[in-house]
Design a protein around this motif. Structure first.
Motif, PDB file in Angstrom:
ATOM      1  N   GLU A  50      -3.133  53.246 133.357  1.00  0.00           N
ATOM      2  CA  GLU A  50      -2.797  51.890 134.272  1.00  0.00           C
ATOM      3  C   GLU A  50      -2.415  50.945 132.955  1.00  0.00           C
ATOM      4  N   VAL A  51      -1.171  50.107 133.261  1.00  0.00           N
ATOM      5  CA  VAL A  51      -0.795  49.188 132.416  1.00  0.00           C
ATOM      6  C   VAL A  51      -1.565  47.932 132.746  1.00  0.00           C
ATOM      7  N   ILE A  52      -2.134  47.217 131.777  1.00  0.00           N
ATOM      8  CA  ILE A  52      -2.860  45.971 132.092  1.00  0.00           C
ATOM      9  C   ILE A  52      -2.199  44.833 130.991  1.00  0.00           C
ATOM     10  N   ILE A  53      -1.727  43.822 131.227  1.00  0.00           N
ATOM     11  CA  ILE A  53      -1.466  42.714 130.241  1.00  0.00           C
ATOM     12  C   ILE A  53      -2.325  41.338 130.453  1.00  0.00           C
ATOM     13  N   GLY A  54      -1.991  40.604 129.433  1.00  0.00           N
ATOM     14  CA  GLY A  54      -2.473  39.152 129.467  1.00  0.00           C
ATOM     15  C   GLY A  54      -3.985  38.857 129.267  1.00  0.00           C
ATOM     16  N   ASP A  55      -4.553  37.993 129.829  1.00  0.00           N
ATOM     17  CA  ASP A  55      -5.961  37.567 129.626  1.00  0.00           C
ATOM     18  C   ASP A  55      -6.702  38.859 130.160  1.00  0.00           C
ATOM     19  N   GLU A  56      -6.496  39.259 131.276  1.00  0.00           N
ATOM     20  CA  GLU A  56      -7.218  40.330 131.774  1.00  0.00           C
ATOM     21  C   GLU A  56      -7.272  41.505 130.964  1.00  0.00           C
ATOM     22  N   THR A 112       3.333  34.277 136.267  1.00  0.00           N
ATOM     23  CA  THR A 112       3.532  35.320 135.244  1.00  0.00           C
ATOM     24  C   THR A 112       4.861  35.708 134.781  1.00  0.00           C
ATOM     25  N   PRO A 113       5.091  36.340 133.627  1.00  0.00           N
ATOM     26  CA  PRO A 113       6.375  36.492 133.309  1.00  0.00           C
ATOM     27  C   PRO A 113       7.427  37.070 134.334  1.00  0.00           C
ATOM     28  N   ASP A 160       1.778  47.161 136.213  1.00  0.00           N
ATOM     29  CA  ASP A 160       1.310  45.660 136.343  1.00  0.00           C
ATOM     30  C   ASP A 160       2.499  44.869 136.750  1.00  0.00           C
ATOM     31  N   PRO A 161       2.365  44.305 138.006  1.00  0.00           N
ATOM     32  CA  PRO A 161       3.490  43.736 138.863  1.00  0.00           C
ATOM     33  C   PRO A 161       3.686  42.222 137.802  1.00  0.00           C
ATOM     34  N   ALA A 162       2.857  41.866 136.760  1.00  0.00           N
ATOM     35  CA  ALA A 162       2.955  40.597 136.136  1.00  0.00           C
ATOM     36  C   ALA A 162       4.210  40.901 135.004  1.00  0.00           C
ATOM     37  N   SER A 163       4.360  41.941 134.526  1.00  0.00           N
ATOM     38  CA  SER A 163       5.300  42.016 133.485  1.00  0.00           C
ATOM     39  C   SER A 163       6.302  43.239 133.420  1.00  0.00           C
ATOM     40  N   SER A 193      10.008  37.767 130.955  1.00  0.00           N
ATOM     41  CA  SER A 193      10.118  39.083 130.239  1.00  0.00           C
ATOM     42  C   SER A 193      11.170  39.398 129.493  1.00  0.00           C
ATOM     43  N   SER A 194      11.017  39.938 128.568  1.00  0.00           N
ATOM     44  CA  SER A 194      12.084  40.037 127.573  1.00  0.00           C
ATOM     45  C   SER A 194      13.154  40.895 128.097  1.00  0.00           C
TER      46      SER A 194
END
Length: 224
Positions: free
Chosen positions: A110-116, A37-38, A92-95, A56-57
């Motif tokens: 809830e923050v959700i990123i990516g394909d999900e 993940t980023p 979201d722990p991914a970003s 992550s930018s």
């Protein structure tokens, strides 16, 4: 060459390009092995486990990194960086970038990123979510840079690869689209529709947007 790969649909054109690019088999195997993940790639780059990645930018301001003009950007709605309306607040722990952006935009949920995130958007409908790329654009009239290509060595090699990618229009072969459609449970036509919302060149407007984002993040006590 140790390039960390974000295995999300938003970078599918770049990964198709890398498959065709004349790299050694060892380099190509390494790219497939170094997936994450980023947020995880941020850690790997910082620990020198990889020498380049789109991270992550918000972490790109680290002075140890060389920043190149490739990113995951949107000029408005992005469809895969969302906050679910009327939900319990959850990051979201991914970003790291998306989590901070939700704070800057004062979006609870809830923050959700990516394909999900894209899957949930398509399943439940856009009215159930705040699209953070869209809201940022409405407030700033600027694109948003969610991820940025950073490297700690081999800068000339990566710069050459990126410059060539940004000059090309990438056609994704049907067999690859079908593979991703099956693995992501998203139709090929919707994958192509989604990719129309993503851009990759980090030009002057994107640089201004990133500078503004990091400035606002500092006000929220962000310390990379």
């Amino acid at each position: 060459m140790l390039f960390g790969k974000i295995d999300y649909l938003n970078l599918l054109p770049f990964h198709v390009f890398l498959k065709r690019y004349p790299l050694s088999n060892q380099a190509k195997k390494s790219i497939e092995f170094k997936k994450g993940t980023p947020a995880k790639l941020c850690q790997a780059l910082n620990k020198r486990q990889i020498d380049a990645a789109i991270i992550s930018s918000i972490e790109s301001r680290n002075p140890k990194y060389t920043k190149l003009n490739l990113g995951i950007c949107s000029k408005g709605a992005v469809k895969s960086v969302l906050v679910r309306k009327n939900s319990e607040k959850k990051l979201d722990p991914a970003s790291k970038s998306s989590n901070m952006l939700s704070k800057i935009l004062k979006l609870d949920g809830e923050v959700i990123i990516g394909d999900e995130a894209l899957r949930q958007y398509l399943k439940d409908g856009g009215d159930k979510f705040y699209d953070m790329g869209e809201i940022w654009y409405q407030k700033t009239n600027l694109p948003f840079v969610f991820g940025l290509f950073c490297c700690s060595k081999n800068q000339n090699l990566y710069k050459k690869i990126i410059n060539k990618f940004l000059k090309q229009k990438i056609k994704i072969p049907k067999y690859i689209l079908d593979e991703y459609a099956k693995s992501r449970n998203i139709s090929a036509s919707l994958i192509l529709w989604y990719l129309e919302h993503i851009s990759y060149s980090v030009n002057n407007k994107e640089k201004r947007a990133l500078k503004k984002f990091i400035h606002l993040a500092k006000k929220h006590n962000f310390k990379p």
